[in-house]
Design an enzyme around this catalytic site. Structure first.
Site, mmCIF file in Angstrom:
data_model
loop_
_atom_site.group_PDB
_atom_site.id
_atom_site.type_symbol
_atom_site.label_atom_id
_atom_site.label_comp_id
_atom_site.label_asym_id
_atom_site.label_seq_id
_atom_site.Cartn_x
_atom_site.Cartn_y
_atom_site.Cartn_z
ATOM 1 N N ASP A 287 0.872 -1.195 0.000
ATOM 2 C CA ASP A 287 0.000 0.000 0.000
ATOM 3 C C ASP A 287 0.900 1.233 0.000
ATOM 4 O O ASP A 287 2.142 1.128 -0.031
ATOM 5 C CB ASP A 287 -0.955 -0.001 1.200
ATOM 6 C CG ASP A 287 -2.301 0.675 0.867
ATOM 7 O OD1 ASP A 287 -2.280 1.880 0.575
ATOM 8 O OD2 ASP A 287 -3.335 0.002 0.901
ATOM 9 N N HIS A 333 -12.356 -1.183 -8.851
ATOM 10 C CA HIS A 333 -13.601 -0.398 -8.881
ATOM 11 C C HIS A 333 -13.362 1.066 -8.467
ATOM 12 O O HIS A 333 -14.230 1.895 -8.652
ATOM 13 C CB HIS A 333 -14.680 -1.049 -7.992
ATOM 14 C CG HIS A 333 -14.567 -0.762 -6.535
ATOM 15 N ND1 HIS A 333 -15.649 -0.728 -5.697
ATOM 16 C CD2 HIS A 333 -13.492 -0.496 -5.748
ATOM 17 C CE1 HIS A 333 -15.263 -0.452 -4.473
ATOM 18 N NE2 HIS A 333 -13.958 -0.309 -4.467
#
Ligand SMILES: C[S@@+](CC[C@H](N)C(=O)[O-])C[C@H]1O[C@@H](n2cnc3c(N)ncnc32)[C@H](O)[C@@H]1O
Length: 433
Positions: A287, A333
């Site tokens: 991340d 998404h």
């Protein structure tokens, strides 16, 4: 095919039958009645997060009865309200509930109400540092939806729903402080940017007056970033987005020894959950820098040597080669096709011949294939994507079109949608000649 003129008697019969199924299930299993009471279990028994839900999972027929009941109740209610009343009081004025929720969140009202018993409006206002009259009006408004209740005249107590405002504080905070302002900016944003797919031309950017895309901005604002991470953790406990759909919906154990790279893995909650069912796998949770630092600190509580954290920008080429799986849950998404294809494309050179990409995201169903109630959960997520990210929830054809843009040899091997899950698992691999 849906009808625009459903029989109210048929709906009432459906409601009666489904309610009997649920009532019998509760009675047969000696479960307490469903309740708004502050000591009530806030999930349907057997559908809450494992850590807090000791009940057996309800059977498929009970779950189907719940689904049908929700839909039939909603349809009957809307018919009986009439279009005229529903438009004004439910649809056009939905923001009033959000306004109340923002007040309750910002002034920590749920924390100021005792878990047991009640508090007078006067004492509550003093404790929260707010005006008594305004606080009373706002609470009385949301009491109409069974959040808080007036235990005795002039006194406020919790309900099961208002207690959740504490446990799900990060989710409520993210939605009400980040997305609610974005929602009210959609008109101005579209006027300014059209249907932009750029990460920094979103309704969130306009509403919050920020130049950076939301995640890059969060990197500089640890409080808002931590709230977002808490929201993602909470979502993994939600019935429709439960992390168990990921652990059970794919044969992780069957991979044997190997590495899973959890791309944009946040706090690593997906990796920790998979690690529990697949003892031979190792995990690298990637991340952004500050997220990774925060995630490492959080992980100290439930240390697992097989899960490590690494700073990696997924807009850059993947650095771990030959992993068994590159997992992307709730990643594609968040982006338009232009950027999502870049993120997936960055994985291709790192893949070995047996590497897989596993995507867990929603697949928007075709019309009339699920109830409107179920479809709305996915469309709510789609709106969230549009407002804060200029991104999209895709239907299967759009997913296939995205994969085709990434690489001509990238193949979709299987799609699994676990029953009850709002997300599907898509497994991809490179075809080799
Ligand atoms: C919607 S969250 C999904 C988190 C996690 N995969 C899950 O299922 O809960 C998206 C994550 O992508 C991370 N992210 C955003 N931009 C990134 C980038 N350029 N490189 C790596 N991670 C990024 C965010 O910090 C966040 O943790």
């Amino acid at each position: 095919m849906s009808t625009l003129t459903p029989s109210i008697l048929d709906l009432a019969n459906e409601i009666q039958l489904a309610t009997e199924t649920i009532h019998a299930y509760l009675q047969d299993n000696s479960l307490l009645p469903l309740s708004f009471s502050s000591d009530a279990f806030p999930f349907f028994p057997g559908t809450g997060p494992r850590s807090v839900d000791p009940f057996p999972k309800p059977s498929g027929s009970v779950q189907n009865a719940r689904r049908d009941l929700r839909q039939a109740c909603e349809t009957l209610l809307q018919l009986i309200m009439t279009p005229a009343d529903h438009l004004i009081w439910n649809f056009a004025c939905a923001h009033d509930s959000s306004a109340c929720l923002q007040y309750v969140y910002r002034f920590r009202i749920a924390d100021a109400v005792p878990v047991l018993g009640d508090i007078s409006y006067a004492d509550l206002a003093k404790k929260a540092g707010v005006d008594q009259g305004q606080c009373t009006r706002i609470l009385r408004m949301i009491m109409t939806q069974n959040y808080f209740h007036e235990a005795k005249p002039g006194h406020v107590g919790h309900t099961a729903g208002s207690k959740l405002l504490q446990t799900l504080k990060d989710t409520v905070g993210y939605v009400i402080e980040e997305t609610f302002p974005s929602a009210s900016s959609i008109g101005g944003t579209v006027k300014r940017y059209g249907a932009s797919g750029e990460r920094n031309e979103t309704a969130w950017n306009v509403a919050h007056g920020k130049e950076l895309p939301i995640f890059e901005y969060f990197e500089q604002d640890p409080i808002r970033m931590t709230r977002f991470l808490g929201h993602m953790d909470n979502l993994g406990s939600n019935e429709a987005y439960n992390i168990e759909y990921l652990t059970r919906g794919y044969d992780w154990k069957g991979l044997g020894k190997g590495t899973v790279v959890d791309v944009g893995g946040s706090t690593g909650h997906a990796s920790f959950a998979i690690a529990r069912v697949a003892p031979e796998l190792d995990f690298v949770v990637q991340d952004l820098k500050n997220v990774t630092e925060g995630a490492k600190k959080r992980a100290e509580d439930h240390k697992n040597e097989r899960v490590v954290f690494e700073v990696h920008d997924f807009l850059q080429p993947q650095t771990i080669t030959g992993a068994s799986v590159y997992l992307l849950r709730f990643i594609c998404h968040d982006y338009s096709d232009k950027i999502a294809s870049k993120i997936l494309g960055n994985l291709i050179p790192a893949m070995a011949s047996n590497s897989k990409i596993v995507i867990m995201d929603g697949i928007v169903p075709g019309p009339h294939t699920v109830t409107k109630f179920e479809e709305r959960i996915m469309r709510t997520m789609d709106m969230e994507m549009m407002l804060n990210f200029n991104a999209v929830e895709r239907d299967l054809e759009s997913w296939k079109a995205l994969f085709a843009k990434v690489h001509r040899r990238l193949r979709l091997l299987q799609v699994v949608t676990p029953p009850g899950s709002a997300q599907s698992i898509m497994e991809l691999a490179m075809e080799h000649h």
